[in-house]
Design a protein around this motif. Structure first.
Motif, PDB file in Angstrom:
ATOM      1  N   ALA A  21     -10.965   6.639  -8.804  1.00 55.07           N
ATOM      2  CA  ALA A  21     -10.380   7.656  -7.925  1.00 55.07           C
ATOM      3  C   ALA A  21      -9.405   7.011  -6.934  1.00 55.07           C
ATOM      4  O   ALA A  21      -8.308   7.535  -6.711  1.00 55.07           O
ATOM      5  CB  ALA A  21     -11.480   8.417  -7.193  1.00 55.07           C
ATOM      6  N   VAL A  22      -9.787   5.889  -6.356  1.00 52.42           N
ATOM      7  CA  VAL A  22      -8.901   5.197  -5.420  1.00 52.42           C
ATOM      8  C   VAL A  22      -7.648   4.733  -6.137  1.00 52.42           C
ATOM      9  O   VAL A  22      -6.526   4.883  -5.633  1.00 52.42           O
ATOM     10  CB  VAL A  22      -9.621   4.016  -4.731  1.00 52.42           C
ATOM     11  N   GLN A  23      -7.803   4.199  -7.328  1.00 53.59           N
ATOM     12  CA  GLN A  23      -6.646   3.739  -8.097  1.00 53.59           C
ATOM     13  C   GLN A  23      -5.698   4.892  -8.397  1.00 53.59           C
ATOM     14  O   GLN A  23      -4.479   4.756  -8.267  1.00 53.59           O
ATOM     15  CB  GLN A  23      -7.098   3.066  -9.406  1.00 53.59           C
ATOM     16  N   ASN A  24      -6.241   6.035  -8.772  1.00 52.19           N
ATOM     17  CA  ASN A  24      -5.392   7.199  -9.040  1.00 52.19           C
ATOM     18  C   ASN A  24      -4.650   7.637  -7.786  1.00 52.19           C
ATOM     19  O   ASN A  24      -3.451   7.956  -7.841  1.00 52.19           O
ATOM     20  CB  ASN A  24      -6.235   8.364  -9.581  1.00 52.19           C
ATOM     21  N   ALA A  25      -5.339   7.652  -6.657  1.00 45.63           N
ATOM     22  CA  ALA A  25      -4.698   8.043  -5.400  1.00 45.63           C
ATOM     23  C   ALA A  25      -3.614   7.045  -5.001  1.00 45.63           C
ATOM     24  O   ALA A  25      -2.528   7.441  -4.560  1.00 45.63           O
ATOM     25  CB  ALA A  25      -5.751   8.166  -4.295  1.00 45.63           C
ATOM     26  N   LEU A  26      -3.886   5.763  -5.167  1.00 44.49           N
ATOM     27  CA  LEU A  26      -2.902   4.750  -4.780  1.00 44.49           C
ATOM     28  C   LEU A  26      -1.690   4.743  -5.714  1.00 44.49           C
ATOM     29  O   LEU A  26      -0.577   4.430  -5.293  1.00 44.49           O
ATOM     30  CB  LEU A  26      -3.555   3.367  -4.728  1.00 44.49           C
ATOM     31  N   THR A  27      -1.901   5.109  -6.951  1.00 43.85           N
ATOM     32  CA  THR A  27      -0.772   5.238  -7.882  1.00 43.85           C
ATOM     33  C   THR A  27       0.146   6.370  -7.424  1.00 43.85           C
ATOM     34  O   THR A  27       1.373   6.224  -7.407  1.00 43.85           O
ATOM     35  CB  THR A  27      -1.281   5.505  -9.311  1.00 43.85           C
ATOM     36  N   THR A  28      -0.450   7.483  -7.035  1.00 42.75           N
ATOM     37  CA  THR A  28       0.335   8.598  -6.521  1.00 42.75           C
ATOM     38  C   THR A  28       1.034   8.197  -5.225  1.00 42.75           C
ATOM     39  O   THR A  28       2.209   8.528  -5.014  1.00 42.75           O
ATOM     40  CB  THR A  28      -0.577   9.819  -6.274  1.00 42.75           C
ATOM     41  N   LEU A  29       0.331   7.492  -4.346  1.00 44.25           N
ATOM     42  CA  LEU A  29       0.925   7.031  -3.094  1.00 44.25           C
ATOM     43  C   LEU A  29       2.125   6.120  -3.370  1.00 44.25           C
ATOM     44  O   LEU A  29       3.147   6.231  -2.698  1.00 44.25           O
ATOM     45  CB  LEU A  29      -0.116   6.295  -2.250  1.00 44.25           C
ATOM     46  N   ARG A  83       6.999   8.423   2.988  1.00 46.74           N
ATOM     47  CA  ARG A  83       5.885   8.301   3.937  1.00 46.74           C
ATOM     48  C   ARG A  83       6.285   8.689   5.348  1.00 46.74           C
ATOM     49  O   ARG A  83       5.444   9.099   6.146  1.00 46.74           O
ATOM     50  CB  ARG A  83       5.316   6.889   3.906  1.00 46.74           C
ATOM     51  N   GLY A  84       7.557   8.615   5.685  1.00 50.38           N
ATOM     52  CA  GLY A  84       8.023   8.994   7.009  1.00 50.38           C
ATOM     53  C   GLY A  84       7.907  10.486   7.287  1.00 50.38           C
ATOM     54  O   GLY A  84       7.915  10.922   8.436  1.00 50.38           O
ATOM     55  N   GLU A  85       7.776  11.287   6.238  1.00 46.54           N
ATOM     56  CA  GLU A  85       7.649  12.736   6.388  1.00 46.54           C
ATOM     57  C   GLU A  85       6.228  13.146   6.783  1.00 46.54           C
ATOM     58  O   GLU A  85       6.003  14.304   7.122  1.00 46.54           O
ATOM     59  CB  GLU A  85       8.028  13.434   5.076  1.00 46.54           C
ATOM     60  N   VAL A  86       5.298  12.212   6.720  1.00 41.76           N
ATOM     61  CA  VAL A  86       3.889  12.502   6.985  1.00 41.76           C
ATOM     62  C   VAL A  86       3.573  12.145   8.439  1.00 41.76           C
ATOM     63  O   VAL A  86       3.944  11.073   8.918  1.00 41.76           O
ATOM     64  CB  VAL A  86       2.996  11.678   6.028  1.00 41.76           C
ATOM     65  N   ASP A  87       2.868  13.060   9.138  1.00 38.33           N
ATOM     66  CA  ASP A  87       2.510  12.817  10.534  1.00 38.33           C
ATOM     67  C   ASP A  87       1.483  11.699  10.673  1.00 38.33           C
ATOM     68  O   ASP A  87       1.595  10.846  11.531  1.00 38.33           O
ATOM     69  CB  ASP A  87       1.937  14.093  11.167  1.00 38.33           C
ATOM     70  N   ASN A  88       0.455  11.711   9.829  1.00 35.74           N
ATOM     71  CA  ASN A  88      -0.632  10.741   9.927  1.00 35.74           C
ATOM     72  C   ASN A  88      -0.864  10.166   8.531  1.00 35.74           C
ATOM     73  O   ASN A  88      -1.528  10.781   7.701  1.00 35.74           O
ATOM     74  CB  ASN A  88      -1.892  11.429  10.462  1.00 35.74           C
ATOM     75  N   LEU A  89      -0.325   8.994   8.289  1.00 37.42           N
ATOM     76  CA  LEU A  89      -0.396   8.392   6.957  1.00 37.42           C
ATOM     77  C   LEU A  89      -1.833   8.137   6.519  1.00 37.42           C
ATOM     78  O   LEU A  89      -2.188   8.387   5.368  1.00 37.42           O
ATOM     79  CB  LEU A  89       0.413   7.095   6.916  1.00 37.42           C
ATOM     80  N   ASP A  90      -2.680   7.670   7.432  1.00 35.33           N
ATOM     81  CA  ASP A  90      -4.075   7.392   7.074  1.00 35.33           C
ATOM     82  C   ASP A  90      -4.793   8.662   6.626  1.00 35.33           C
ATOM     83  O   ASP A  90      -5.511   8.660   5.623  1.00 35.33           O
ATOM     84  CB  ASP A  90      -4.824   6.753   8.235  1.00 35.33           C
ATOM     85  N   ALA A  91      -4.617   9.746   7.354  1.00 34.87           N
ATOM     86  CA  ALA A  91      -5.247  11.017   6.982  1.00 34.87           C
ATOM     87  C   ALA A  91      -4.694  11.512   5.648  1.00 34.87           C
ATOM     88  O   ALA A  91      -5.439  12.032   4.817  1.00 34.87           O
ATOM     89  CB  ALA A  91      -5.029  12.067   8.064  1.00 34.87           C
ATOM     90  N   TYR A  92      -3.409  11.317   5.436  1.00 39.40           N
ATOM     91  CA  TYR A  92      -2.771  11.723   4.178  1.00 39.40           C
ATOM     92  C   TYR A  92      -3.373  10.953   2.999  1.00 39.40           C
ATOM     93  O   TYR A  92      -3.715  11.536   1.972  1.00 39.40           O
ATOM     94  CB  TYR A  92      -1.270  11.469   4.283  1.00 39.40           C
ATOM     95  N   VAL A  93      -3.554   9.654   3.170  1.00 33.38           N
ATOM     96  CA  VAL A  93      -4.119   8.829   2.093  1.00 33.38           C
ATOM     97  C   VAL A  93      -5.592   9.182   1.877  1.00 33.38           C
ATOM     98  O   VAL A  93      -6.050   9.266   0.732  1.00 33.38           O
ATOM     99  CB  VAL A  93      -3.914   7.328   2.388  1.00 33.38           C
TER     100      VAL A  93
END
Length: 175
Positions: free
Chosen positions: A37-45, A52-62
């Motif tokens: 699951a983490v690998q899939n999310a990081l691939t999308t990231l 990434r600049g369009e996101v207010d809170n990168l940690d919450a987004y990830v």
């Protein structure tokens, strides 16, 4: 992706990876599925890193990406096939009291319904505020608060009924 952006991505992932694995493992309860699951999310990231600049809170987004990858993993039919009842033993450092407490918490989390477990993991183990958890899960803040309250009540009951004695915690059931 430019070299400097790729370097930033690698540094960010390196710093966040243990925390992301912990979140996914707590949600799914299986180390291998959590890693997937983490690998899939990081691939999308990685594909979206330039935005990434369009996101207010990168940690919450990830975290949102990881939780959604976990939920997606839960929906797959093959996830209903369990090859073992308990995870294999892992070497543990000499902190017996902490091990008993950790086993108790893991057992209690597994007993919570999935949505409550995810809320507890994000709120208290990832230290996300209610608003971020609501945004990650696509729920209202009131729903997150209600699920948190219900989950904490259930956890208190489980902890009260299960003293940490080193006994077989997996065999106890809530009253």
């Amino acid at each position: 992706m430019r070299v400097d952006e790729e370097h930033e991505y690698v540094e960010y992932v390196r710093a966040q990876l243990p925390r992301l694995h912990r979140v996914a493992w707590l949600v799914l309860g299986d180390r291998d599925r959590a890693e997937d699951a983490v690998q899939n999310a990081l691939t999308t990231l990685y594909r979206r890193w330039a935005r990434r600049g369009e996101v207010d809170n990168l940690d919450a987004y990830v975290h949102s990406m990881v939780v959604r990858a976990c939920l997606s993993d839960q929906r797959r039919p093959w996830t209903r096939v369990f090859l073992r009842d308990t995870p294999p033993d892992h070497a543990v450092e000499a902190a017996i009291g902490q091990v008993d407490e950790r086993l108790l918490v893991q057992d209690a989390l597994r007993r919570l319904p999935e949505r409550q477990r995810i809320v507890v993991v994000l709120r208290f183990l990832c230290d996300l505020p209610v608003a971020d958890v609501a945004r990650v899960l696509g729920r209202s803040e009131g729903t997150v608060k209600a699920q948190t309250s219900t989950a904490l009540r259930a956890l208190r009951e489980l902890f009260a009924a299960t003293p940490v004695t080193g006994a077989d915690l997996s065999m106890r059931r809530p009253a």
